[in-house]
Design an enzyme around this catalytic site. Structure first.
Site, PDB file in Angstrom:
ATOM      1  N   ARG A   1      29.577  31.242  32.941  1.00  0.00           N
ATOM      2  CA  ARG A   1      29.241  32.591  33.442  1.00  0.00           C
ATOM      3  C   ARG A   1      27.831  32.993  33.002  1.00  0.00           C
ATOM      4  NH1 ARG A   1      33.953  35.149  35.307  1.00  0.00           N
ATOM      5  NH2 ARG A   1      35.868  34.576  34.240  1.00  0.00           N
TER       6      ARG A   1
ATOM      7  N   ASP B   1      32.487  31.792  37.012  1.00  0.00           N
ATOM      8  CA  ASP B   1      32.943  30.751  36.085  1.00  0.00           C
ATOM      9  C   ASP B   1      33.614  29.570  36.765  1.00  0.00           C
ATOM     10  OD1 ASP B   1      35.329  32.328  36.831  1.00  0.00           O
ATOM     11  OD2 ASP B   1      36.340  31.023  35.387  1.00  0.00           O
TER      12      ASP B   1
ATOM     13  N   PHE C   1      32.017  24.636  45.288  1.00  0.00           N
ATOM     14  CA  PHE C   1      32.434  25.424  44.132  1.00  0.00           C
ATOM     15  C   PHE C   1      31.197  25.722  43.291  1.00  0.00           C
ATOM     16  CE2 PHE C   1      34.631  26.762  40.334  1.00  0.00           C
ATOM     17  CZ  PHE C   1      35.701  27.460  40.876  1.00  0.00           C
TER      18      PHE C   1
ATOM     19  N   ASP D   1      35.709  34.327  49.402  1.00  0.00           N
ATOM     20  CA  ASP D   1      36.061  32.940  49.699  1.00  0.00           C
ATOM     21  C   ASP D   1      37.127  32.955  50.810  1.00  0.00           C
ATOM     22  OD1 ASP D   1      36.063  30.149  49.208  1.00  0.00           O
ATOM     23  OD2 ASP D   1      37.724  30.334  47.820  1.00  0.00           O
TER      24      ASP D   1
HETATM   25  P1  IMP Z   1      39.305  34.796  47.637  1.00  0.00           P
HETATM   26  O1  IMP Z   1      40.440  35.694  47.342  1.00  0.00           O
HETATM   27  O2  IMP Z   1      39.738  33.418  48.031  1.00  0.00           O
HETATM   28  O3  IMP Z   1      38.281  35.364  48.587  1.00  0.00           O
HETATM   29  O4  IMP Z   1      38.589  34.500  46.288  1.00  0.00           O
HETATM   30  C1  IMP Z   1      37.864  35.374  45.647  1.00  0.00           C
HETATM   31  C2  IMP Z   1      37.693  34.991  44.199  1.00  0.00           C
HETATM   32  O5  IMP Z   1      37.814  33.591  43.936  1.00  0.00           O
HETATM   33  C3  IMP Z   1      36.287  35.332  43.829  1.00  0.00           C
HETATM   34  O6  IMP Z   1      36.231  36.637  43.373  1.00  0.00           O
HETATM   35  C4  IMP Z   1      35.983  34.349  42.732  1.00  0.00           C
HETATM   36  O7  IMP Z   1      36.358  34.909  41.496  1.00  0.00           O
HETATM   37  C5  IMP Z   1      36.854  33.170  43.004  1.00  0.00           C
HETATM   38  N1  IMP Z   1      36.041  32.095  43.583  1.00  0.00           N
HETATM   39  C6  IMP Z   1      35.907  31.773  44.888  1.00  0.00           C
HETATM   40  N2  IMP Z   1      35.049  30.769  45.062  1.00  0.00           N
HETATM   41  C7  IMP Z   1      34.607  30.446  43.821  1.00  0.00           C
HETATM   42  C8  IMP Z   1      33.654  29.487  43.339  1.00  0.00           C
HETATM   43  O8  IMP Z   1      33.025  28.718  44.081  1.00  0.00           O
HETATM   44  N3  IMP Z   1      33.458  29.473  41.995  1.00  0.00           N
HETATM   45  C9  IMP Z   1      34.116  30.294  41.146  1.00  0.00           C
HETATM   46  N4  IMP Z   1      35.004  31.209  41.546  1.00  0.00           N
HETATM   47  C10 IMP Z   1      35.243  31.291  42.880  1.00  0.00           C
END
Ligand code: IMP
Ligand code: MG
Length: 184
Positions: free
Chosen positions: A167, A161, A154, A105
């Site tokens: 999940r 989750d 999202f 993300d």
């Molecule tokens: P980042 O550090 O922002 O890249 O986020 C990574 C983590 O955020 C992922 O491993 C997910 O666990 C969580 N995440 C990011 N987007 C989503 C989503 O749309 N749904 C659920 N969890 C998310």
């Protein structure tokens, strides 16, 4: 727990995921052919379904380990501060490591994990993520393999989750709030 009512709309079917996982496994198999040092590292908890399906498509000697880093908690926003909650059980020095993530993300999680694992001197380090939201990226990082690129939505299911729920959905769905969130 989420306080506002929401529905989940199907975004990627279980069948499409299975087909994509098969393709990815074939590429990974080619990349790691000949090594007997492969360790597949799943990032808990979101990758547990993906890693289970992925490793079962690999006809290679493979070890599986898990790393848990802090996540969003019950919020939908990244904390941008990544902490280790559960470290690997095994050593990865001299090993071929494949990190398995559910979603990239903002990129903070994968960046942090890759930087950390590199300090342990693996022979090679590669990354795979089921989903990628490139429009949300805040730090420069890309996975070596991506299942699907998705827009800024999202999502839940297939291990992923929203506040620890959903999940167990076999497909990927997008979360739609049915009331204005400010009211909820
Ligand atoms: P980042 O550090 O922002 O890249 O986020 C990574 C983590 O955020 C992922 O491993 C997910 O666990 C969580 N995440 C990011 N987007 C989503 C989503 O749309 N749904 C659920 N969890 C998310
Ligand atoms: Mg995660």
């Amino acid at each position: 727990m989420p306080t506002c009512p929401y529905v989940i709309e199907r975004m990627i079917s279980a069948k499409a995921i299975a087909a994509r996982v098969e393709d990815l496994a074939r590429e990974i198999q080619t990349t790691f052919a000949g090594t007997d040092k492969l360790v597949v590292v799943g990032l808990l908890r979101g990758s547990f379904v993906f890693i289970a399906d992925l490793v079962r498509e690999l006809d290679l000697p493979v070890e599986v380990d898990f790393l848990e880093v802090s996540s969003y908690g019950d919020s939908m926003e990244s904390s941008r501060e990544v902490r280790i909650l559960k470290d690997l059980r095994g050593e990865i020095a001299g090993r071929d490591v494949l990190v398995v993530e559910d979603i990239v993300d903002t990129g903070h999680t994968l960046r942090h994990v890759v930087d950390l694992l590199k300090t342990r001197k693996p022979r090679t380090l590669k990354t795979i993520a089921l989903l990628d939201k490139p429009s949300r990226r805040e730090v420069e990082i890309g996975a070596d393999w991506i299942g699907f690129e998705i827009p800024d939505e999202f999502v839940v299911g297939y291990g992923i989750d929203f506040a620890q729920r959903n999940r167990n959905l076999p497909h990927i769905g997008r979360v739609r709030f049915t009331k204005d969130r400010a009211e909820g």
